[in-house]
Scaffold this active site. Structure first.
Site, mmCIF file in Angstrom:
data_model
loop_
_atom_site.group_PDB
_atom_site.id
_atom_site.type_symbol
_atom_site.label_atom_id
_atom_site.label_comp_id
_atom_site.label_asym_id
_atom_site.label_seq_id
_atom_site.Cartn_x
_atom_site.Cartn_y
_atom_site.Cartn_z
ATOM 1 N N GLU A 276 1.323 -1.204 0.078
ATOM 2 C CA GLU A 276 -0.115 0.215 -0.424
ATOM 3 C C GLU A 276 0.857 0.956 0.364
ATOM 4 O O GLU A 276 2.150 1.004 0.791
ATOM 5 C CB GLU A 276 -1.004 0.091 1.356
ATOM 6 C CG GLU A 276 -2.244 1.034 1.558
ATOM 7 C CD GLU A 276 -2.457 1.248 2.829
ATOM 8 O OE1 GLU A 276 -3.181 2.283 3.357
ATOM 9 O OE2 GLU A 276 -2.096 0.888 3.391
ATOM 10 N N LYS A 335 -9.440 2.073 -2.988
ATOM 11 C CA LYS A 335 -9.722 1.620 -1.538
ATOM 12 C C LYS A 335 -11.355 1.811 -1.455
ATOM 13 O O LYS A 335 -11.470 3.627 -1.519
ATOM 14 C CB LYS A 335 -9.184 2.203 -0.333
ATOM 15 C CG LYS A 335 -9.214 1.194 0.387
ATOM 16 C CD LYS A 335 -8.336 2.023 1.998
ATOM 17 C CE LYS A 335 -8.857 1.044 2.830
ATOM 18 N NZ LYS A 335 -7.500 1.743 4.285
ATOM 19 N N CYS A 387 -4.908 -2.231 2.661
ATOM 20 C CA CYS A 387 -5.266 -2.337 4.142
ATOM 21 C C CYS A 387 -5.905 -2.856 4.968
ATOM 22 O O CYS A 387 -6.338 -4.199 4.190
ATOM 23 C CB CYS A 387 -4.663 -1.186 4.402
ATOM 24 S SG CYS A 387 -4.267 -1.113 6.048
#
Length: 509
Positions: A276, A335, A387
């Site tokens: 990430e 995300k 994440c």
């Protein structure tokens, strides 16, 4: 012996302070069930102790014990937030402690309500409360905690059992199915050891424990998913750049050079994954570098999945993204589930002004849309997460109908040398087990791993070491029962049991 045990519980129930301290200690001890300790039996022994502690208490006293239990669980279990918020986020200590206390208090309210409602159902002997209400409420409140007000599914008890026989419930009912089984195991232990339990009740408890631990072994032997195509080599890059150095402008070129060197060690892999926000620069500003990387990948028959922050000048929005550089075209995944106060700040304008004056971070990232196009690399359909969003398993169910491989990129450097990276790995392992697919996990400083479709760790890197993890993954297709039905069976079943308990309570004299 029975008199002694009963006397201890009676003393705890009679003295409010002792009861609350004991409940806090039980909650704190429950953290030992999770990684890195992974003493999974505590995952049902601690709830069993809580159930015994509130037995026969008035609802309000039971609620107080439940709140103390929750405070112990989350105060100890989320200590690493201090490092994240104050240590790397540079938030003042007083505000850090306030945010941590607020989170712990909110999380403790779930166990408080659980104990209050459970004891409202108390009937003669408590059998309805034990076998119908307690496990069902435990499941429902963990499910609510996983999505209400953005959700915080960390420390959901099902994750603690990834290396236990109860893990077999995951492909059937998901993480909340394991939670349900753990709740029933806690009730069975409570009934089995309680001095006042009749012989018939103990026999039922023994039978329940045997069924709970033996039935999942059958599910684990079933091949719910099947290989599709040959296995192929992959690589995950772990650059191990400390978080307090990552975004310093003076380190930018050295960071890019480090990733280039590690990528050169990964040639031969069909898919190379970076973690990430791997590079401390916006993707817009390194287009030439990304193009050269894709060209080099073409020469080595390698595709990429790279974590980067991207800026859209048309909308003036920033995104936490995963860029897929593929010979088939590739594209962006953004995300979808952002972290409040980490990636966006749900505060009014006057608070943002104050944050500017205090030199605190205040720029929001924007969430990606729910229905993003499926991206492909190395000939595979990729189920992508960034994440912490891999903790929201139900949000990934739609992509499992096409995805043959799962990829998660993360930056656990925010948490330092704490329990958080180990617990995040547990979450990733359960996602692989629920889906019946391989998962590639690339982390900035660990824990980078390849995870098999049974949730097993195929290979991993040590934390805080610059390295490349290489291995083979097998593309998989097909759907587990959980992937087909999601959380509906577990949550629906809990609601049915509660309705049955309510019906019995109304009919009780």
């Amino acid at each position: 012996m029975r008199v002694g045990v009963r006397g201890v519980w009676a003393a705890l129930q009679a003295h409010a302070l002792g009861r609350l301290l004991f409940a806090f200690a039980i909650g704190a001890a429950l953290n030992l069930a999770f990684a890195p300790f992974a003493w999974w039996p505590i995952g049902f022994l601690a709830p069993a102790a809580l159930f015994a502690l509130i037995r026969g208490l008035p609802p309000r006293r039971a609620a107080a014990a439940g709140a103390a239990f929750g405070m112990g669980l989350f105060a100890v279990g989320t200590y690493w937030l201090y490092t994240c918020i104050h240590g790397f986020g540079l938030v003042p200590i007083w505000l850090t402690l306030f945010l941590q206390f607020a989170l712990v208090a909110i999380m403790a309210s779930y166990s408080m309500l659980l104990c209050f409602l459970a004891n409202r159902f108390w009937l003669k002997g408590g059998a309805t409360r034990d076998w119908l209400v307690l496990p069902a409420l435990w499941v429902l409140f963990e499910w609510l905690r996983g999505w209400l007000f953005s959700g915080f599914p960390w420390l959901s008890i099902g994750y603690a059992f990834i290396d236990s026989p109860l893990a077999g419930w995951a492909p059937l009912l998901g993480v909340y199915g394991i939670t349900w089984a753990a709740g029933y195991a806690a009730v069975a232990v409570n009934v089995l050891l309680w001095p006042g339990s009749a012989k018939s009740q103990r026999l039922v408890a023994v039978g329940a424990l045997c069924a709970l631990f033996m039935a999942p072994s059958v599910a684990l032997r079933v091949e719910w998913t099947h290989p599709v195509g040959p296995a192929f080599p992959v690589a995950a890059v772990q650059a191990a750049i400390p978080q307090d150095q990552k975004w310093q402008e003076s380190n930018r070129e050295a960071t890019i050079a480090r990733y280039s060197e590690l990528t050169a060690q990964a040639w031969g892999a069909r898919l190379i994954v970076w973690p990430e926000a791997a590079l401390p620069v916006l993707a817009n500003n390194i287009q030439d570098y990304l193009h050269s990387l894709q060209v080099a990948g073409g020469r080595h028959d390698a595709d990429f999945a790279i974590g980067l922050v991207n800026y859209d000048p048309a909308t003036q929005q920033y995104f936490n993204g995963l860029l897929v550089l593929s010979q088939a075209g590739g594209g962006w995944y953004y995300k979808r589930h952002l972290v409040p106060f980490g990636e966006y700040f749900p505060v009014p304008a006057f608070v943002r002004t104050w944050m500017r004056l205090m030199s605190l971070p205040f720029d929001d990232l924007s969430a990606g849309t729910e229905n993003q196009p499926m991206l492909s690399a190395a000939g595979q359909k990729l189920g992508l997460t960034i994440c912490y969003e891999d903790a929201y398993g139900s949000q990934q169910l739609q992509v499992l109908r096409q995805a043959t491989l799962l990829v998660n990129v993360t930056n656990n450097a925010w948490y330092g040398d704490s329990s958080a990276p180990h617990q995040h790995l547990q979450i990733s392992r359960l996602r692989a087990l629920e889906a019946g697919r391989y998962l590639i996990r690339a982390a900035n400083d660990g824990i980078t791993a390849l995870i098999g479709p049974k949730g097993q760790i195929v290979a991993r890197l040590p934390q805080f070491q610059e390295a490349v993890l290489r291995g083979e993954v097998q593309p998989m297709s097909g759907l587990t029962p959980y992937a087909r039905c999601g959380n509906y069976p577990a949550i629906g079943g809990a609601c049915v049991l509660l309705a049955w308990a309510g019906w019995r309570r109304r009919r009780a004299p």
